[in-house]
Every structure is written in C-alpha cells, then in structure tokens.
Design an enzyme around this catalytic site. Structure first.
Site, PDB file in Angstrom:
ATOM      1  N   HIS A   1       8.502  -2.528  11.907  1.00 37.95           N
ATOM      2  CA  HIS A   1       7.958  -1.560  10.791  1.00 37.95           C
ATOM      3  C   HIS A   1       6.498  -1.915  10.993  1.00 37.95           C
ATOM      4  O   HIS A   1       6.176  -2.893  11.016  1.00 37.95           O
ATOM      5  CB  HIS A   1       8.532  -2.127   9.558  1.00 37.95           C
ATOM      6  CG  HIS A   1       7.975  -1.151   8.335  1.00 37.95           C
ATOM      7  ND1 HIS A   1       7.795   0.114   8.372  1.00 37.95           N
ATOM      8  CD2 HIS A   1       7.277  -1.822   7.363  1.00 37.95           C
ATOM      9  CE1 HIS A   1       7.138   0.418   7.234  1.00 37.95           C
ATOM     10  NE2 HIS A   1       6.831  -0.478   6.764  1.00 37.95           N
TER      11      HIS A   1
ATOM     12  N   ASN B   1       1.312   3.475   8.005  1.00 36.52           N
ATOM     13  CA  ASN B   1       2.575   2.927   7.710  1.00 36.52           C
ATOM     14  C   ASN B   1       3.118   4.436   7.040  1.00 36.52           C
ATOM     15  O   ASN B   1       2.723   4.999   6.114  1.00 36.52           O
ATOM     16  CB  ASN B   1       2.383   2.025   6.381  1.00 36.52           C
ATOM     17  CG  ASN B   1       4.049   1.852   6.097  1.00 36.52           C
ATOM     18  OD1 ASN B   1       4.896   2.308   6.214  1.00 36.52           O
ATOM     19  ND2 ASN B   1       3.733   0.717   5.021  1.00 36.52           N
TER      20      ASN B   1
ATOM     21  N   CYS C   1      10.901   1.123   3.145  1.00 41.89           N
ATOM     22  CA  CYS C   1      10.459   0.999   4.573  1.00 41.89           C
ATOM     23  C   CYS C   1      11.547   0.629   5.287  1.00 41.89           C
ATOM     24  O   CYS C   1      11.480   0.367   6.644  1.00 41.89           O
ATOM     25  CB  CYS C   1       9.101  -0.093   4.703  1.00 41.89           C
ATOM     26  SG  CYS C   1       7.732   0.582   3.892  1.00 41.89           S
TER      27      CYS C   1
HETATM   28  O1  UT7 Z   1       5.601  -1.283   4.122  1.00 38.98           O
HETATM   29  C1  UT7 Z   1       6.007  -1.724   2.774  1.00 38.98           C
HETATM   30  C2  UT7 Z   1       5.722  -3.111   2.621  1.00 38.98           C
HETATM   31  N1  UT7 Z   1       4.279  -3.175   2.359  1.00 38.98           N
HETATM   32  C3  UT7 Z   1       3.581  -4.196   3.167  1.00 38.98           C
HETATM   33  O2  UT7 Z   1       4.381  -4.844   3.848  1.00 38.98           O
HETATM   34  C4  UT7 Z   1       2.278  -4.486   2.553  1.00 38.98           C
HETATM   35  C5  UT7 Z   1       2.223  -5.723   2.502  1.00 38.98           C
HETATM   36  N2  UT7 Z   1       0.768  -6.239   2.065  1.00 38.98           N
HETATM   37  C6  UT7 Z   1      -0.362  -6.170   2.823  1.00 38.98           C
HETATM   38  O3  UT7 Z   1      -0.215  -5.716   4.105  1.00 38.98           O
HETATM   39  C7  UT7 Z   1      -1.756  -6.597   2.355  1.00 38.98           C
HETATM   40  O4  UT7 Z   1      -1.519  -7.467   1.091  1.00 38.98           O
HETATM   41  C8  UT7 Z   1      -2.948  -5.503   2.183  1.00 38.98           C
HETATM   42  C9  UT7 Z   1      -3.112  -4.910   3.529  1.00 38.98           C
HETATM   43  C10 UT7 Z   1      -2.159  -4.338   1.236  1.00 38.98           C
HETATM   44  C11 UT7 Z   1      -3.850  -6.164   1.366  1.00 38.98           C
HETATM   45  O5  UT7 Z   1      -4.390  -7.263   2.269  1.00 38.98           O
HETATM   46  P1  UT7 Z   1      -4.771  -8.753   1.663  1.00 38.98           P
HETATM   47  O6  UT7 Z   1      -5.497  -9.572   2.739  1.00 38.98           O
HETATM   48  O7  UT7 Z   1      -3.555  -9.135   1.086  1.00 38.98           O
HETATM   49  O8  UT7 Z   1      -5.854  -8.346   0.556  1.00 38.98           O
HETATM   50  P2  UT7 Z   1      -6.124  -8.671  -0.956  1.00 38.98           P
HETATM   51  O9  UT7 Z   1      -5.015  -7.682  -1.791  1.00 38.98           O
HETATM   52  O10 UT7 Z   1      -5.710  -9.942  -1.198  1.00 38.98           O
HETATM   53  O11 UT7 Z   1      -7.417  -8.158  -1.152  1.00 38.98           O
HETATM   54  C12 UT7 Z   1      -8.716  -8.960  -0.842  1.00 38.98           C
HETATM   55  C13 UT7 Z   1      -9.917  -8.363  -1.305  1.00 38.98           C
HETATM   56  C14 UT7 Z   1      -9.899  -8.025  -2.666  1.00 38.98           C
HETATM   57  O12 UT7 Z   1     -11.148  -8.245  -3.128  1.00 38.98           O
HETATM   58  P3  UT7 Z   1     -11.637  -9.594  -4.067  1.00 38.98           P
HETATM   59  O13 UT7 Z   1     -10.545  -9.422  -5.252  1.00 38.98           O
HETATM   60  O14 UT7 Z   1     -11.056 -10.480  -3.145  1.00 38.98           O
HETATM   61  O15 UT7 Z   1     -13.106  -9.008  -4.159  1.00 38.98           O
HETATM   62  C15 UT7 Z   1      -9.414  -6.725  -2.695  1.00 38.98           C
HETATM   63  O16 UT7 Z   1      -9.991  -5.816  -3.926  1.00 38.98           O
HETATM   64  O17 UT7 Z   1     -10.054  -7.089  -0.539  1.00 38.98           O
HETATM   65  C16 UT7 Z   1     -10.261  -6.052  -1.370  1.00 38.98           C
HETATM   66  N3  UT7 Z   1      -9.691  -4.734  -0.980  1.00 38.98           N
HETATM   67  C17 UT7 Z   1     -10.456  -4.053  -0.074  1.00 38.98           C
HETATM   68  N4  UT7 Z   1     -11.942  -4.081   0.446  1.00 38.98           N
HETATM   69  C18 UT7 Z   1     -12.112  -3.111   1.082  1.00 38.98           C
HETATM   70  C19 UT7 Z   1      -8.318  -4.317  -1.265  1.00 38.98           C
HETATM   71  N5  UT7 Z   1      -8.438  -2.993  -0.439  1.00 38.98           N
HETATM   72  C20 UT7 Z   1      -9.677  -2.886   0.164  1.00 38.98           C
HETATM   73  C21 UT7 Z   1      -9.987  -1.965   0.975  1.00 38.98           C
HETATM   74  N6  UT7 Z   1     -11.427  -1.978   1.423  1.00 38.98           N
HETATM   75  N7  UT7 Z   1      -9.540  -0.610   1.186  1.00 38.98           N
END
Ligand code: UT7
Length: 329
Positions: A256, A286, A116
């Site tokens: 970004h 993204n 990225c």
């Molecule tokens: O560009 C390259 C660099 N990348 C980035 O900068 C991305 C950095 N990371 C992020 O932006 C975030 O970590 C994400 C958007 C990828 C994820 O958001 P988060 O707030 O960190 O969510 P999480 O991974 O902690 O997941 C929270 C919950 C989980 O469920 P439980 O375990 O709490 O029951 C996930 O399974 O949200 C669930 N979840 C979803 N639910 C509905 C994960 N993806 C989804 C989804 N829809 N698409």
C-alpha cells in the site's frame, strides 16, 4: 480433483488526467516540495474533476480495460466487489452502479469498506467465491475519489491523497497459481487516529458538522505511522515464515502506498531488496483502495508466471494484512 485456487488473470487501471503537483500545493497551503518528498515520497497525485463524477467513474474504465485485455464481455462477470472508502452514495453500493454502467447484467456486487486495506479484504473475499467453485469470473476493483473527502486547506492531509482505481479479474486455477495465503487483521480501537468525524449515523450531516469541517479525512499521523510500520511489517514477515518463503523467493513486494518510509520499513523487515518493491507513490499519492491494484497495473508487463508476490497494507480502522499471490501469466 485438484484444489481450485483464484488466479489473477487480468489487470486494469485508471487515473484521472488532472495532475496536482507538490508545486501546486505550495500555492494552496503552507508546505513545500522538500517536506512532502522526504516525509512521504509523494511528488504528484491525480484528481478527478467534473461535476457529478464519483468513484464509479474511476472504477468503470479500470474494469472495462480489464475485460478488453482478457477478451471477455462484462456480461460474463459473475460477481464484482468494490473496495472503497468514498462510495458514490451512502447507499446503494458503488459496485451496483459500476455493474450497471459497464453492462455487467449477470453480475451481483457489493462494496467492502476497510479503508486502505480494502483491496486486500476484497481480494480474499472474491477468492473464496472462486475457491468454492460457485463462480468463475469475479472482478475485484479498488477505487477511491479521495479528493471528495480531503480538506485542501489542511496541509497535514491534503498532500497525501489522490484519486485512482485498479481492478483484477479472478478465475479458477488448478495448477497452484493465484491467491495462496492471507493474513487479515482489524483493530477498531484505532478509529480515533484516522476517520471521518461526521456523515455517518453517529454524527449525521448538519450545518454544524459542515462548519466544523467534519466531512473530511481526519488523521493523527504519528500514531498511524507507528502502527503501520510495526503491523504491516509483522504480517508480511509472518506470511513468509509460515509458507517457508525466503527473501530470495519473493519476486515483488506490492505495498500500500501511504508513505515511502512505511514501505521501506516493511521491505527491510522482510529482507527484500528495494529493486523488488513496487513503488508509484511519487506519481499517484495515496489512492486508498486503489494503491495495490494500481501497482499491479503499472508493473503488469514485468510480471512473470510463477512470480511470488506479497501484497501488504495498513490503514484506517485500524485494518491491515498481507496476501501471498503466485502470478498466473
Ligand atoms: O493510508 C492510510 C494510513 N495512513 C498512513 O499510513 C499515514 C501514516 N502517517 C504518516 O505517513 C506521517 O505521520 C505523515 C506523513 C502523515 C506526517 O509525517 P510525520 O513525519 O509524522 O510528521 P508530523 O505529523 O510529526 O509533523 C512534523 C511537522 C509538524 O510541525 P512541528 O509541530 O514539528 O512544527 C507538522 O505541523 O511537520 C509539520 N507538517 C508539515 N510541514 C510542511 C505537517 N504537514 C506538513 C506539510 N508541510 N504538508
């Protein structure tokens, strides 16, 4: 003789027509518009459809638009750098293919792989060739067909990414406009949190790697999120401090577009108001190397000569950085 800087003198962009909305994804995986919108800021993303189409097919219209706007023929381009994580082929470089497709007969080209942060790394590289006096017209294009490496059964990644390309032309300037300072960083220990497990030399493609779905983006989101918030904000604040730029001196933050919450944290640390932050993640998601030049493309008409822009990114690798650009037109 006055110092030569690399000024951005034209911008081009391209996103494919096909729109994949949050509503569409609700039908494909266990997700919902509310989760995607509040956790990421994405509402829809563009997808390149069509057999045999690759990243160069996104880059070509972006570069041709840029040439048309600047009134130059592609044969006038000296050098073309393509930032991409989804090259057309493992080799040769996608830049070569782009040059061939647009008729940039007098240009050489190469790709830069920095996930990225690819556009930032490429912009600084291109700028150095202008600053040295060796070349007069350098194109830097950030292009990714992320849909080629996204698993549309994995809700943790498929909601994030889209396809698109943006390009800038760099030309010499002696009035102090263009790329004025940069901080670029990488830390390979971050590889485990964001990478494609197979397809490279460590784990070449095989039936086993395909069955295990290892040719897709793998991301452990939370550690990437934490590292992005800290590091993107840190380099952006640092580049302001060392150039004695105050928040009121910044016309635009060009971040970004990985997650609106990361962008908000960066703007907050810089003290820059939301109204000065370029944000198009809701439209395109993204697009990896495409995000920053696509912001410039969307905002081009609002930019004014002399505007101070801070470009900032964080991505896989880990890679991150910040660039100070003084807008030239
Ligand atoms: O560009 C390259 C660099 N990348 C980035 O900068 C991305 C950095 N990371 C992020 O932006 C975030 O970590 C994400 C958007 C990828 C994820 O958001 P988060 O707030 O960190 O969510 P999480 O991974 O902690 O997941 C929270 C919950 C989980 O469920 P439980 O375990 O709490 O029951 C996930 O399974 O949200 C669930 N979840 C979803 N639910 C509905 C994960 N993806 C989804 C989804 N829809 N698409």
């Amino acid at each position: 003789m006055s110092k030569i800087t690399a000024a951005i003198t034209a911008v081009g962009g391209y996103v494919p027509e096909f729109v994949l909305s949050n509503g569409d994804l609700e039908k494909m995986v266990d997700t919902n518009d509310e989760w995607i919108t509040t956790r990421t800021g994405v509402k829809e993303r563009r997808i390149l459809k069509g057999a045999g189409k690759g990243t160069s097919d996104l880059a070509v219209p972006a570069v041709l638009e840029l040439c048309k706007k600047r009134g130059i023929d592609p044969s006038e381009i000296d050098m073309l750098i393509c930032a991409t994580t989804t090259p057309d082929y493992v080799f040769p470089a996608t830049a070569n293919i782009i040059c061939d497709k647009i008729g940039a007969k007098n240009s050489f080209g190469f790709d830069i792989s920095a996930a990225c942060s690819g556009f930032l790394f490429s912009l600084v590289t291109g700028a150095k060739y202008i600053e040295s006096g060796q070349y007069k017209k350098v194109v830097v294009v950030g292009a990714d067909k992320m849909s080629a490496i996204v698993d549309y059964t994995d809700r943790t990644t498929c909601v994030l990414f889209g396809d698109g390309a943006g390009a800038v032309l760099l030309e010499p300037n002696t009035e102090g406009y263009g790329v004025l300072d940069s901080i670029l960083k990488s830390d390979g220990s971050g590889v485990k949190y964001l990478h494609q497990k197979s397809g490279g030399s460590v784990s070449p493609p095989s039936h086993k790697t395909i069955d295990a779905k290892e040719h897709f983006v793998f991301q452990d989101g939370q550690p990437v999120f934490k590292a992005a918030v800290v590091n993107m904000a840190q380099v952006s604040a640092e580049i302001m401090e060392r150039n004695k730029l105050k928040a009121e001196d910044i016309a635009w933050l060009v971040p970004h577009q990985a997650n609106k919450r990361i962008i908000d944290a960066t703007a907050n640390r810089m003290g820059v108001d939301d109204s000065k932050v370029m944000l198009n993640i809701h439209k395109y998601g993204n697009t990896t190397s495409g995000t920053i030049p696509l912001c410039l493309w969307d905002w081009e008409k609002k930019l004014k000569k002399g505007d101070n822009l801070i470009l900032a990114a964080f991505g896989g690798g880990f890679t991150w950085g910040s660039i100070w650009v003084k807008w030239a037109y």
